[in-house]
Design an enzyme around this catalytic site. Structure first.
Site, mmCIF file in Angstrom:
data_model
loop_
_atom_site.group_PDB
_atom_site.id
_atom_site.type_symbol
_atom_site.label_atom_id
_atom_site.label_comp_id
_atom_site.label_asym_id
_atom_site.label_seq_id
_atom_site.Cartn_x
_atom_site.Cartn_y
_atom_site.Cartn_z
ATOM 1 N N HIS A 109 -0.783 -17.947 24.017
ATOM 2 C CA HIS A 109 0.359 -17.393 24.740
ATOM 3 C C HIS A 109 0.363 -15.867 24.698
ATOM 4 O O HIS A 109 1.411 -15.248 24.609
ATOM 5 C CB HIS A 109 1.661 -17.960 24.184
ATOM 6 N N PRO A 140 15.015 -13.967 15.542
ATOM 7 C CA PRO A 140 14.831 -13.129 14.352
ATOM 8 C C PRO A 140 16.051 -12.245 14.095
ATOM 9 O O PRO A 140 16.654 -11.738 15.034
ATOM 10 C CB PRO A 140 13.608 -12.271 14.678
ATOM 11 N N GLU A 141 16.398 -12.098 12.842
ATOM 12 C CA GLU A 141 17.507 -11.240 12.459
ATOM 13 C C GLU A 141 16.928 -10.016 11.727
ATOM 14 O O GLU A 141 15.713 -9.818 11.717
ATOM 15 C CB GLU A 141 18.503 -12.034 11.609
ATOM 16 N N ARG A 192 40.214 -6.246 13.746
ATOM 17 C CA ARG A 192 39.881 -7.288 14.714
ATOM 18 C C ARG A 192 40.721 -8.538 14.483
ATOM 19 O O ARG A 192 40.985 -8.895 13.349
ATOM 20 C CB ARG A 192 38.397 -7.652 14.602
#
Ligand SMILES: [Zn+2]
Length: 284
Positions: free
Chosen positions: A95, A2-3, A157
């Site tokens: 689960h 998940p983001e 960067r």
């Protein structure tokens, strides 16, 4: 995995479902789900029992629930973890690993995880940000996100723009799905070097990231592999709006060229060969 939009959707559901409520007791049925809580499952349960959840917070892809003890319940959803708010008499999920019952006898919080990559733990100093998560950068929809610091950090960067978008210490919340979508909208190949991006291009990139994330939150996230669901068990709808991720071989919605797939850091990247040309030095 998940983001931001998926985790934010879960956060909103938890905020509606458990904020302000007091935990009665906790059952850990699968100790592996609390393996990151080093003092063990009994200590995990004892730190939650009798405590009130004061808020539900998120930074990037991470969630935490501050408690009135000063600690916080936090965790990782991993690939398949689900935090569900369900009626107390709902059938036990196959689960189901951790179950929180509340003093009011109402809906329970259940942690269900098919693959057991995720897990929960209780950490100290839960408000405003636990030290465990302090290295995670703010995300683009955080009101305190510093746009100019991002632009400067990106251009400092020496890396490809996709790697930079995935770097959670530069900007958090973006993973493979939303990086590919952001780059498609920006018309940039993921290997475009960050140090030659102009300031306006870096600002546009951030704007596209913000738009994609906001639209995906509105859609309730992307349920690409059907494992991600909201706290109410609802799937997200953003997969119908994806322009690049998972669209390999389908025509680009901007120019009609088939979307290509290239390998990237043990995973893959999807992009349009025409709208997102590879930078010269990286051309194969
Ligand atoms: Zn295209």
């Amino acid at each position: 995995m998940p983001e931001l939009p998926e985790v934010e959707t879960v956060r909103r559901g938890l905020d509606r479902g458990v904020a302000g409520r007091t935990v009665r007791d906790v059952t850990v049925t699968h100790p592996r789900a609390v393996r990151r809580h080093e003092a063990g499952p009994a200590d995990f349960a004892a730190r939650l029992a009798g405590r009130t959840v004061t808020a539900v917070r998120r930074r990037g892809k991470y969630l935490w629930l501050p408690l009135d003890s000063g600690e916080a319940l936090t965790g990782h959803l991993g690939m398949s973890g689900q935090l569900l708010v369900v009626p107390a008499d709902a059938p036990v999920q196959k689960h189901l690993h951790v179950r929180l019952r509340f003093a009011d006898g109402g809906r329970e919080l259940r942690f269900v995880d098919q693959r057991t990559f995720g897990g929960l733990l209780v950490v100290p100093d839960g408000d405003p940000v636990p030290p465990l998560l302090a290295h995670i950068a703010r995300d683009p929809i955080d009101p305190d996100f510093d746009d100019e610091a991002f632009v400067a950090g990106l251009r400092r960067r020496h890396t490809g723009v996709k790697r930079a978008l995935l770097d959670q210490t530069l900007v958090s919340g973006i993973g493979n799905i939303y990086a590919d979508e952001t780059l498609w909208r920006a018309g940039l190949h993921g290997e475009r070097p960050t140090d030659v991006l102009t300031r306006p291009a870096a600002r546009r990139l951030l704007g596209h990231a913000r738009d994609v994330l906001a639209e995906a939150i509105t859609a309730g996230g992307t349920s690409f592999d059907a494992l991600y669901v909201s706290a109410e068990g609802v799937s997200g709808l953003f997969e119908h709006s994806l322009d690049a991720y998972g669209q390999e071989g389908l025509p680009c919605r901007r120019c009609g060229t088939p979307i290509r797939r290239e390998s990237f850091m043990n995973r893959s990247s999807a992009s349009c060969p025409r709208c997102q040309p590879r930078p010269r030095a990286a051309r194969r």
